[in-house]
Each structure stands twice: as C-alpha cells, then as structure tokens.
Design a protein around this motif. Structure first.
Motif, PDB file in Angstrom:
ATOM      1  N   VAL C 135       0.825  -1.209   0.000  1.00  0.00           N
ATOM      2  CA  VAL C 135       0.000   0.000   0.000  1.00  0.00           C
ATOM      3  C   VAL C 135       0.861   1.262   0.000  1.00  0.00           C
ATOM      4  CG1 VAL C 135      -1.748   1.284   1.303  1.00  0.00           C
ATOM      5  CG2 VAL C 135      -1.921  -1.206   1.116  1.00  0.00           C
ATOM      6  N   ARG C 191      -7.914   4.230   2.055  1.00  0.00           N
ATOM      7  CA  ARG C 191      -8.621   4.641   0.842  1.00  0.00           C
ATOM      8  C   ARG C 191      -9.779   3.669   0.668  1.00  0.00           C
ATOM      9  NH1 ARG C 191      -4.101   4.006  -3.753  1.00  0.00           N
ATOM     10  NH2 ARG C 191      -2.502   4.456  -2.222  1.00  0.00           N
ATOM     11  N   GLU C 193     -11.233   2.164  -1.620  1.00  0.00           N
ATOM     12  CA  GLU C 193     -11.135   0.985  -2.499  1.00  0.00           C
ATOM     13  C   GLU C 193     -10.598  -0.225  -1.751  1.00  0.00           C
ATOM     14  OE1 GLU C 193      -9.874   4.191  -2.792  1.00  0.00           O
ATOM     15  OE2 GLU C 193      -8.495   3.940  -4.481  1.00  0.00           O
ATOM     16  N   LEU C 194      -9.870   0.010  -0.652  1.00  0.00           N
ATOM     17  CA  LEU C 194      -9.293  -1.117   0.069  1.00  0.00           C
ATOM     18  C   LEU C 194     -10.364  -1.986   0.730  1.00  0.00           C
ATOM     19  CD1 LEU C 194      -6.194   0.615   1.705  1.00  0.00           C
ATOM     20  CD2 LEU C 194      -6.152  -1.195  -0.021  1.00  0.00           C
ATOM     21  N   HIS C 198      -9.159  -6.861  -3.412  1.00  0.00           N
ATOM     22  CA  HIS C 198      -8.334  -6.414  -4.528  1.00  0.00           C
ATOM     23  C   HIS C 198      -7.840  -7.652  -5.278  1.00  0.00           C
ATOM     24  CE1 HIS C 198      -5.063  -4.608  -6.745  1.00  0.00           C
ATOM     25  NE2 HIS C 198      -5.514  -3.419  -6.421  1.00  0.00           N
ATOM     26  N   LYS C 396      -0.564   4.403  -6.815  1.00  0.00           N
ATOM     27  CA  LYS C 396      -1.843   4.489  -7.523  1.00  0.00           C
ATOM     28  C   LYS C 396      -2.655   3.225  -7.277  1.00  0.00           C
ATOM     29  CE  LYS C 396       0.097   7.086 -11.419  1.00  0.00           C
ATOM     30  NZ  LYS C 396       1.296   6.394 -11.917  1.00  0.00           N
ATOM     31  N   HIS C 397      -3.981   3.358  -7.408  1.00  0.00           N
ATOM     32  CA  HIS C 397      -4.821   2.216  -7.074  1.00  0.00           C
ATOM     33  C   HIS C 397      -4.454   0.966  -7.866  1.00  0.00           C
ATOM     34  CE1 HIS C 397      -8.016  -0.090  -5.478  1.00  0.00           C
ATOM     35  NE2 HIS C 397      -8.514  -0.330  -6.680  1.00  0.00           N
ATOM     36  N   GLN C 398      -4.230   1.130  -9.174  1.00  0.00           N
ATOM     37  CA  GLN C 398      -3.958  -0.066  -9.988  1.00  0.00           C
ATOM     38  C   GLN C 398      -2.572  -0.650  -9.682  1.00  0.00           C
ATOM     39  OE1 GLN C 398      -4.145   3.032 -11.067  1.00  0.00           O
ATOM     40  NE2 GLN C 398      -2.862   3.422 -12.854  1.00  0.00           N
ATOM     41  N   LEU C 400      -1.460  -1.043  -6.486  1.00  0.00           N
ATOM     42  CA  LEU C 400      -1.444  -1.654  -5.146  1.00  0.00           C
ATOM     43  C   LEU C 400      -1.033  -3.120  -5.232  1.00  0.00           C
ATOM     44  CD1 LEU C 400      -4.800  -0.244  -3.725  1.00  0.00           C
ATOM     45  CD2 LEU C 400      -2.500   0.347  -2.924  1.00  0.00           C
TER      46      LEU C 400
END
Lengths: 414, 414, 414
Positions: C135, C191, C193-194, C198, C396-398, C400
């Motif tokens: 992360v 965040r 999205e976590l 994932h 960035k999210h992608q 992680l």
C-alpha cells in the motif's frame, strides 16, 4: 472434517497442558538453582547451536523435502509442522512415563536435552509420514503420531536404555524404526490403484526446487544430528567429523549412480534430493566410533549407491510385488541405510570384542537391530489397523496426493 | 553422458577413499587424546557455529543464488551441491600435499578446521562455476574443479603461507581468485552466439525469489565467513563486527544505485541478489584490522556502488569487447570487490609501515594481489584449454542455460 | 522515482558514514583491549549463535513471510532487506543519542549486542511494514522507517530504561509497538477501495510455499529472539525453554482453530503462516519468569487461538468498520498476542507483589503497556500524516500490491 479434526488436536492439547501442570517442571538448570549461580549451564551453551540445527532439520528439512509433489506442498510442509509441534509435546510425557526423562520428586525435569529427544521422536514420525505422504488424511496422521510415539519410546527404552547399544545418531532408534513403521502402515493401507502411476504423484519444476531447500538443510545439519547427543564431548566432535566425511562421499556417489541407473544417463532429482542424505543415516550408529576417514567415506559412498539402487529397483519391486506404496522412498533413504549402519555397528562390535566391547555387548548390538525391526513392523501393522477405523476419515482415490480436500487453496498453478 | 559422467565422479571417489585410508587420520582432537580428557576442544565449540554458517553459505547460499535462471535451477543448485561435495574431499588431499594441512607422522590430521578450509576452496570453485553457469557441461565442471583446486591451493600456499599476507576473509585467496579463474575459463570457451541475448538466459518471477534465499543466507552468514578463521579470538570478533557494518552499507547502497542506473528508476533483482553482497567481499582482506565503523561502512558502500556499476556497464562491455561471458556477473560480486579489498589492505599496510607492518610486509601484501591475479588468470586459461577436450562434452548451443540435457525434468512451468 | 528514491537512501547513508567516523567506535571487546588477552569475550561466544538466529528471523523470516502475495514477492523480500539494512545503521545512532547504547568518551561503543538491539528495532519496523504491505511506496517506507526508529527508541527509553519493566522478548517494545504503529499509519492512508477485495491481494500456490520459509525460520529461531538479551545466563536458558513450549502449543492450537473457523473445515495457509507464531510473541514479556511448562503452554495455546480468531473475525471488522487495512494481519500476530503477553506480565507482577515485585514495579509494568500503546498509536498517526506529503510518492490504485511499478520484472507467471 471440521469438528473432528479440531477435536483430535485440541483435546490432546488440553490434556498436555493439564499434565504439564501436574507432572512437569523445570530442571534445576532453568529453575531455581543456587541464587549465586546465574550463568547458564555449560552444557546448554554447547548444545544450543546443535539443537537449533536439529530443530531446522525437523521443520524445514523434513517439511520441504516432501514438497516435491506438485499438488501436496501445503500438506507436506503444513502437516509436517503440525505433527512435529504435536509430537514434541506428546513425547515429553511418554518418555517421562518410561523413565527415559530425568525424573525427580515424581516430576519430569525439563531442560534443553528434553527438547532434543523430542525432536528425535519427531524424526521417526516424520519418516513414517513420508511413507504414506498423500495417502493418509490429517486425522489418521495425528492418530498415527500418537501411537507411533508410544512404540518408538518403548523401542528406545529396550535398546538404548536396557541393551545400551551404540546408536548415537539414531540410525536404528529413529531411521530404521521410522521407515519400517511407515512401510508397515502403508502395507495395511494398500489399495490396488496405487500400483498405477497416479497423475498427481509427480513433481513440477519448482516443487523440485522447494524440495532442495529441505535436502540441503538436512545434509548441512546432519553432523549436528549425529553429534548433538554428545555435545561438548570428544565423542560429539568425532561424530561431527565422521558424518561430514560420510555425507560428502554419499553426495558424490549418489550423483554418479543417478546417471548410471538412467537409460539416457540423466540425473534424477529424486536421487539428488534423497540418496545424497543416506550418508548421514549410514554414519548414525557408528559416528562416535573411530571408524576413521576411510570408514566414514566408505560407509557414505556405499549408502549413496545403495540408496539410488533402492529408488531405481527396490521401491518399484516392493510396490508391484509386496503391495507397499512408499511415496517418499523412505525405505531407500532411512530404511536400508539405517540397517546398513546398524550392521556396521554390529560388525565393529563383533570384531573388537572381547577387548573394546564385551561379547554380550556385541550380541546386544545385533539384538537391538532385530528388536527395532520387530517393534517397528508390528507397531506399524497394529497402528495401520487402528487407522482403518472409518471415523478417522480415509482419503478418496481422487483426493490422493492433493491438498484441496484439506486446505483452502486459492489458485493452483503448477 | 551416462558412463562417462559417472566415471568422472566414481573413479576419483574411490581414489579419495583409498588415499584417506593411507594418508588421513583424526587430529588428536577427535582421536585418541588423553583418556581422562573427554570434553570437546574449546576451539571446536567456538568454531562449530561459525563453520555451520559457512557451510550453509556454500551449499544453500551459492546454490540458490544461481537458481535465478528460469531453466537452469536444477543445474544451479544441483551441480553446486555435486561440486562442493567433491571439492571438500579433494581439497583435503591437495592441501595436505602442499603442507597446508596439519601433518603428523606423514599423515594429514583432520579436525573441524580442515573442513572449514575445504569449504573455502569450494567457495572459489563455485564462484568460477558462476562465471560459466549454463555454458559448461557437468563433466567439464568436474574437471574444472579438479584443476582449480590445485591452482587455488598453490596460490594459497604462496600468498598465505609464504608471503603471510593479511586476508582473513579470503578476498584475494577465494573471491578474486575464483572470479578471475572463472572469467579466464569463460574467455577460452567463448562462442559468438553468447553475444546475443539468449532466450533462456533470463529469470522468471519465482526463480528470482529462489535466488533470494541464496542471497540472504550469504548476506546473513558472511560475518562468520570472515570471522571463522579467527574463531574464539578478539580478531574474529572484530572481523564479525566490521563485516556487519560493511554489509549493511553495501545493502543500502546497492538498492540506491540499482535505481540510478535504470532509465525508469526501477530496481533490478540482479543487483539486489548480488551487489548487496559485495560488502562481505570488500571487507574480507581487512576485516581483522581496526578499520573502524567509518572504514567498514565506507568500504561497504563503495563496493555496493562499484558492483552495481559493474553489472550495468562493465559486464556488457566485457561481453561485447573482450568476448567474456559472465553468467552470474562474478566479476562484479567477487572480482572487483575482491581487488578493492586487496587494495585496501595494501593501502593500510603501506600507510602503517614500518610501525605496524614492516615495509617488506606491505610490499608482500601488494605482491599477493598480483600473484593471485596471475595464477588465477593463467590457471583459468590453461584449465579452459583442457576443458576443450572433445570427450569432456561441450554444450550445444540450443542446450545452453538448460537443465534438460542433463536432468530428468518432468514438467516445465515457468 | 529514480533520483528521489536513490537520494532518500544515499543521503542518509553518507550521513551514517560521517557520523560513524565522528561518534562511533569499537567497544573494548573488539578494539584495543589488553594486548595479552587475545581470546574473544565469553559473552560474544555465547551470544553469537543466538544473534545469528535473530538475524535470520529479520531478513529471511520477516522477508519471506510476506511473500505470500502473488505479485508482491520482490517488494516483500526486497524492501524488507532494504529497510532492515537501513534501520540497523540508523538505530545505532538514535539509540546512542538516547543513551541506550554504551557511551564512553562521548562515543557510542559498538559490540555484538549493539547489532542485536538494532535487529530488534528492525523487527518493529518490519511489523509496521507488514500492516501497509503493498500500500505504501518505497520512499514512503524509508521515511516511515526513519521516523519509526525514533518513536521506537523513545518508547524503549521510557519503558525499558526508566520504568525498567520486564519484557525480555520485546512483546511490548517490539511487537505491540510495531503492530499499533503500523495500524495507525494504515488508518491515515485509508482509501475506500481497500474495502473491496483487490484482485492482486491474494496468494498463489507457490507464493504460499515461499511464505512458509519465513514462517518456519521465525518459529524455529524464536527461542533465540526471546533468550538472546540474556544469553549466557540462566534467565536466557529459561526464556528459551518457555518459548519452545509456547510455540509448540500455539502451533497445534492454530491448526485446530483454522479448521474450526472455516465453514467447510479446511485449513487456511494464512493461519498456519501467522497464528502458529503467536506463541513466540505471547511468551515474550514473561519468558524469563518461572511461568512453568503449564504457564507457557497455556499462554501459547491461548495466543494461537486468539490469533486465528483475529484473522477470521477481527481483521475483517477493523477493515469494514474502522477503515484500517492490515495486509499481513499484524494485529493478529503481533498486536493482540503482544498485549496478551504484556497483560500476563502485569498479572504476574501484581500477583507476586510486594514480595517478588514491589507494588511500584507492578504498576510500572502496567504503565509500560499503556505508554507503548500511546506512543505507537500517536507516533503512527503523525508518521502517517508526514507520509502524505506528495513528493514521497503515493501508490496508484492499480499499482497496489504489485511489484511492477518499482521493480524490473521480466516475466510474470503465477
């Protein structure tokens, strides 16, 4: 398997805790001791590095050695871990009952050597586990471990305590015992389908590399295995040096033989992973004796050759004609080299009696080998029968050598 | 390769056994000794944990470090194992011939230090193996090992025994020697196809993780490597502490440089796997000296930086312009950091002569480095020529960096 | 990230070298010492094998334990390596400033124990790393390590130096601190999205086996971790034995619970990899005390059960309701078992005051736990805020749980 499996672990665990409260106490070494003496015991300091090597052999060595199967990696390293953590606790109690531990005031006195001996018992159980790897389910394995420790300790009591035979590295007590016990269990659990090659009973490239982690730590730390019971003495020093010689010779010989027994002359990982280690087993019963560099390398070389021949010819023959399936080939790594070592000890005892050994001692040395074979085979057969009990959960054919029935496996790639 | 490969292993193994019977005996430590003295030698007890660390470095460290290639994992960890088991036995005899072992009554006296020195010889051979990894076949490797041990021991005899130079961690005797010997062999075995990227000369994700097992055990146990020759003395203690500092500094610096030399700033596993270890090599020749935390971290940092620069710029240049292929980049991990360490030792000797060192000693220290380079390069060239003999089996182009010609490989997945 | 990442490593590294030159020197043990006394210090000889075990735990244990993620293996074992090499050097200076090192003539005196204490600080930082694994980016991790070592050392100064609490294995100082510090950082870096699964936050078959290398070395060497601070004394011996009992009990209990919490009764690798180790943490604060085999196995069993329950129920709840993502579940392995151990120490101190402990000591023991929780949580929150600075590069999210943004990854196969 939910409640049952947990019960077979948790109920004994609770019993262990209770019995530890009642019957187990620190040895004076870790306990009160004279208040003015605050240094650790000299024996602890000398044993500890060797103990840790043995500890690594049991959990990393045996555990990873068995990960060669492409779909049984979790079971190999995981059940190995579970069984060893269980057996350590159980062995302390059983050996205490048989007066093999240090007893004072009706209590078992614990010091580092207690754990060394418990690790040795794990060795025997994990060898047997290797014979039935992927064939027995986890509850069966726990019950096997419970029973095997009893037979193991009885055998140790008879041959080490009563006969007082020479077996510093446990070639008889641990390796021969564990191998023939496991083979006997396997015989009882024979099923005809095992005769044919099973699609999951094979390795993949990386599973063979994982297994090499086990092999190498076993090979590297075996001198500690054979020397630890005499840590801090000249006997232990000699055991280390003899084992170093024997392992190096076994390593070279196993590579050579692996190529010889293959029709295209290629080397097989199964031999490299296992037969290279036969030198450690073969040195076990005589590592403390003055066998010399000649004796040690000769024994090592012979055992490496014998072990490869076992994998190439004897294991298939036992499978086809005796209905015994031996997943890891423990007969070749532990069984035959263990007997070889036991026989070497008998020969040395006979040859040097009645000067170094008395005639009685030499005869007892031979009797020890016979008793070990007897107790291990009978114990294994009886245990195998017990494990047939339906509520212990036998493995379905399609689930052989497969982690998925017992483990949450996210993604399989092999 | 069937009969030939086995013969090249078994014939020497038989010779080893015979010669061990005639010329090798236990040192008094493991042998008869005064009957009343049954404790192990104090030196054994202090050396043993350090010896085992070195032993792990040789078999796990070097073996797994080289598994980074995606299709040469068996050859890496397997041939590493085979060569080391062979070299241990061979080195004892050669060093005995050169009076580098303890000789009594015309026999080589064996104790734990004998095996430590044999492991050090393995180090040199395995470094050379790294230079030609995947390029030489197994019979060639065995012959290389046989010859290299002779040159290695001669060099050790000259610089350690005669010149008595300072090189506690073997930066010259082991690392510089092994690297330039291997590079010289590689030069002789140059083939133009090696100039182009070979499709199998690359790693996959998990092969890089296997290699990290090797890296980390080398990194962790390197203080023992540099300290073991002086185990139980204040010199050994200082060598451990200097090496700890040097390795930590090399680790941080290698990570930083790995990002700097990459155009997108990403870290490369090849640097992490290798350049982080340069600190151990760089400390080797001076680890026993009072270089202080400043000297040790400075040397470690410099070597980490130098090593990454080597991987990024020097190895490709040597490949393109000097026709030397260096599979593992041993020039960057062992060659240059070894020379750096040797030069550091010369500078210290020069700077502190004639008070701490005599002027002669300082000059011999420099001469030792020159002799090492000379013997390793000439020895490597000669050995390389011998390995050209057709019956030693050279590797076909399509078989480079591939296990399949020599190993039974069940399923390839990578 | 090229220049920035390198700068965040190289600038501190240069500062380390300079400060080492000015403020750090060998302890008398590795330095001048009486010329007639050339043997190593007895303490060095007894500590060294235990130190090496701890060293393996930090680099192999923590490093491989975190490789379970299928696409973050390089980051796990690689950043673990980078952070530990960095933290070792940094800790020596910070602890020196706080008078936690041996200071003479205004200089920090270095001996092997200095490195043991530095390894312990690594433990705390790597636990925090586990909470935010995949992360945070590498620059954020370096800055986190820099700050965490300061808070860690302040906490150690207060509770170990001032309060003089009992915490031989660092259950509070290392485990509780590291876990809650990491969780606090994770809270700040929450965040939304976590909250959802994932696709890269999962394991594959072989990544789970790599993780077992870490698990087993941690499990095997934990007795050294808890005993090393008292190496060579009867206290250290008792700490080893208590920890052996506790770990065995935790191992068995974790397997049992893993099956219980699964609806189909299957075992999960995440529990085997982590909850089996809770026994080492749980023993930490009381391993030196005479808790007996009963106390040790009871504590071990409880912690194994608690830890599995944590993975099954508490981690998901914390994720859903408290917005804290804990990649490795450090709360279950280090946080709760650490608090359990701290509470056990308080109970023993209370129960045995005012005879063995004074009432003040018993109260300080409780205060120590509270201070640790306070400093770790506040320190983690502050550090988390600092890490929000844009120039430290957030992930960035992608990207992680993915190695590719930071590592040159040749071929992905999983």
């Amino acid at each position: 398997m939910r409640g049952k499996f947990s019960g077979f672990l948790l109920v004994p665990q609770i019993i262990f805790i209770v019995l530890y409260g009642v019957f187990v106490q620190y040895d004076v070494q870790a306990g009160p001791r004279n208040a003015s003496d605050t240094t650790s015991s000299e024996h602890f300091d000398k044993l500890y590095p060797m103990f840790q090597d043995v500890h690594v052999m049991i959990f990393i060595g045996f555990g990873f050695l068995m990960t060669f199967l492409r779909r049984y990696g979790f079971g190999s390293v995981g059940f190995n871990f579970m069984l060893a953590a269980f057996v350590i606790q159980w062995t302390i109690l059983i050996r205490g009952c048989l007066d093999l531990e240090d007893i004072k005031d009706g209590k078992i006195n614990i010091n580092l050597e207690t754990f060394l001996n418990a690790d040795f018992a794990c060795g025997a159980v994990l060898i047997s586990f290797g014979a039935v790897l992927g064939v027995l389910g986890p509850i069966q394995l726990i019950v096997m471990a419970i029973l095997e420790v009893v037979f193991y300790s009885v055998n140790e009591f008879v041959i080490a305590h009563k006969f007082q035979i020479s077996d510093i590295g446990g070639s008889m007590v641990i390796h021969t015992f564990g191998a023939y016990f496991g083979l006997a269990v396997s015989l009882v659990h024979w099923r005809p389908e095992l005769k044919d090659a099973h699609p999951k009973e094979e390795s993949v490239y990386h599973s063979d590399l994982f297994a090499m982690i086990g092999t190498l730590f076993l090979w590297l730390y075996w001198p500690s295995f054979n020397g630890a019971p005499a840590a801090g003495t000249i006997i232990g020093e000699r055991a280390v040096i003899n084992t170093l010689f024997s392992l190096a010779a076994a390593g070279v010989s196993a590579f050579a033989m692996s190529s010889i027994v293959d029709k295209s002359g290629k080397i097989s990982m199964v031999h490299v992973q296992n037969a290279t280690l036969a030198g450690g087993v073969a040195a076990g019963a005589v590592a403390n004796l003055k066998i010399g560099p000649l004796g040690a390398t000769l024994l090592g070389s012979s055992s490496g050759i014998l072990s490869v021949l076992g994998y190439a010819y004897i294991t298939p023959a036992i499978l086809q004609h005796m209905n015994i399936h031996d997943t890891c080939g423990v007969h070749n790594l532990h069984g035959m080299p263990g007997v070889l070592s036991g026989v070497a000890a008998v020969i040395i005892a006979k040859a040097t009696s009645p000067t170094t050994y008395t005639t009685l001692e030499a005869n007892l040395q031979l009797a020890g080998l016979a008793v070990t074979l007897g107790i291990s085979i009978i114990g294994g057969l009886l245990t195998g029968l017990v494990l047939k009990a339906p509520f212990l959960g036998s493995v379905k054919h399609q689930d052989l050598f497969d982690d998925r029935p017992y483990w949450n496996v996210s993604l399989y790639r092999d």
